[in-house]
Design a protein around this motif. Sequence first.
Motif, PDB file in Angstrom:
ATOM      1  N   ARG A  63       0.803  -1.231   0.000  1.00  0.00           N
ATOM      2  CA  ARG A  63       0.000   0.000   0.000  1.00  0.00           C
ATOM      3  C   ARG A  63       0.836   1.280   0.000  1.00  0.00           C
ATOM      4  O   ARG A  63       0.403   2.315  -0.510  1.00  0.00           O
ATOM      5  CB  ARG A  63      -0.907   0.012   1.236  1.00  0.00           C
ATOM      6  CG  ARG A  63      -2.361  -0.301   0.964  1.00  0.00           C
ATOM      7  CD  ARG A  63      -3.262   0.265   2.050  1.00  0.00           C
ATOM      8  NE  ARG A  63      -2.719   0.032   3.396  1.00  0.00           N
ATOM      9  CZ  ARG A  63      -3.086  -0.991   4.175  1.00  0.00           C
ATOM     10  NH1 ARG A  63      -3.972  -1.873   3.742  1.00  0.00           N
ATOM     11  NH2 ARG A  63      -2.572  -1.126   5.379  1.00  0.00           N
ATOM     12  N   SER A  64       2.011   1.210   0.596  1.00  0.00           N
ATOM     13  CA  SER A  64       2.780   2.424   0.844  1.00  0.00           C
ATOM     14  C   SER A  64       3.150   3.187  -0.428  1.00  0.00           C
ATOM     15  O   SER A  64       3.674   2.613  -1.383  1.00  0.00           O
ATOM     16  CB  SER A  64       4.065   2.078   1.594  1.00  0.00           C
ATOM     17  OG  SER A  64       4.928   3.200   1.608  1.00  0.00           O
ATOM     18  N   LYS A  65       2.894   4.478  -0.414  1.00  0.00           N
ATOM     19  CA  LYS A  65       3.253   5.350  -1.540  1.00  0.00           C
ATOM     20  C   LYS A  65       4.764   5.616  -1.547  1.00  0.00           C
ATOM     21  O   LYS A  65       5.319   6.079  -2.536  1.00  0.00           O
ATOM     22  CB  LYS A  65       2.513   6.688  -1.428  1.00  0.00           C
ATOM     23  CG  LYS A  65       1.003   6.572  -1.549  1.00  0.00           C
ATOM     24  CD  LYS A  65       0.553   6.725  -3.011  1.00  0.00           C
ATOM     25  CE  LYS A  65      -0.963   6.708  -3.145  1.00  0.00           C
ATOM     26  NZ  LYS A  65      -1.554   5.371  -2.913  1.00  0.00           N
ATOM     27  N   ASP A  66       5.405   5.353  -0.407  1.00  0.00           N
ATOM     28  CA  ASP A  66       6.846   5.622  -0.303  1.00  0.00           C
ATOM     29  C   ASP A  66       7.690   4.490  -0.884  1.00  0.00           C
ATOM     30  O   ASP A  66       8.890   4.644  -1.076  1.00  0.00           O
ATOM     31  CB  ASP A  66       7.244   5.816   1.171  1.00  0.00           C
ATOM     32  CG  ASP A  66       6.617   7.070   1.752  1.00  0.00           C
ATOM     33  OD1 ASP A  66       6.525   8.073   1.001  1.00  0.00           O
ATOM     34  OD2 ASP A  66       6.208   7.044   2.920  1.00  0.00           O
ATOM     35  N   HIS A  68       8.598   2.131  -3.889  1.00  0.00           N
ATOM     36  CA  HIS A  68       8.477   2.062  -5.353  1.00  0.00           C
ATOM     37  C   HIS A  68       8.958   0.735  -5.909  1.00  0.00           C
ATOM     38  O   HIS A  68       8.676   0.399  -7.060  1.00  0.00           O
ATOM     39  CB  HIS A  68       9.294   3.186  -6.003  1.00  0.00           C
ATOM     40  CG  HIS A  68       9.006   4.540  -5.424  1.00  0.00           C
ATOM     41  ND1 HIS A  68       9.861   5.163  -4.534  1.00  0.00           N
ATOM     42  CD2 HIS A  68       7.948   5.360  -5.581  1.00  0.00           C
ATOM     43  CE1 HIS A  68       9.334   6.328  -4.177  1.00  0.00           C
ATOM     44  NE2 HIS A  68       8.179   6.466  -4.793  1.00  0.00           N
TER      45      HIS A  68
END
Length: 300
Positions: A63-66, A68
């Motif tokens: 889920r994390s946007k941080d 990649h």
Amino acid sequence: QICKMFGTVVVGVGIAGLARIRDLMNPVPSSPSEHLKLFGFVSRRSFGNINDAKQISLEDALRSKDIHAAFISTENRSHEETIRMFLEAGKHVLVEYPMALSAKAAHELWEMAEQKDKILHVEHIELLTEEYKQLKKEVAGKDLVKGTLHFTGHVLDENKSGFPAFSGIARLTWLIDLFGDLTVTSATREKQKDKNYSRMTVHFNTANKKPLTWIEERGPGMRREKKINFCFTSGCLENFPEAPRSSVGLFMQDQNLFAKKLLGQVSKEELAAEKWRILRCLDLAELIQQYCEEPEKIYS
């Protein structure tokens, strides 16, 4: 020029996973790896922290946007499912070889990565060793008459690591990289369950119809080693050429290559050649497995 940073997560903390965590936390100065930032690691076991890396849940990693990119270092059997999850979540993926235990799955995952415009990088540290680089130089430009690559090693749990043609795909990769495309002419496998012993023998032809043999042999107490015997019109090569020690570790070299891909610093031609090689080796691995598992043909 904005400094692009890619948040990463390591999935699986066996020997390779721990090496990945170490290398992500200590990149070679001014190398492409400086663009990778470790956010944490995922494991089924609970660790809390390893060095300064913190454990996070798989859900958070997806889920994390941080985050990649994911470095997948789990057992072979779970590579396919884990790659799929991270690609679906829109992340780049680095995975230890073999990327999957079937050719069909590998092709599907590669297509998925291309559709999502994500890098799917398969680690092949066996091509990065100094020993191999020297061997490749030695073989270059010579005409093969016949050859054998014989690998021995300790027993693997096939439920986790897959059929020997897949778990041993590093050897197949060597042969394809050294001698070009190969055709399987026959493949057999001998197993002694009571002794926990297994020997797979594969016969190939090169494009010029020259015979190559790959033997993958595993049993209790067997030393991990490779023996070569490559005969050329100019003579035979039976020992590995002397090779210097590299100052940069293999996982670090591989990590730099992945970072270069993320930064768009690898040419389309190189990427295409690598894709062909990886998928071709997996296609051959599957074919070898089919040959080995065919019931004995009965000639009446």
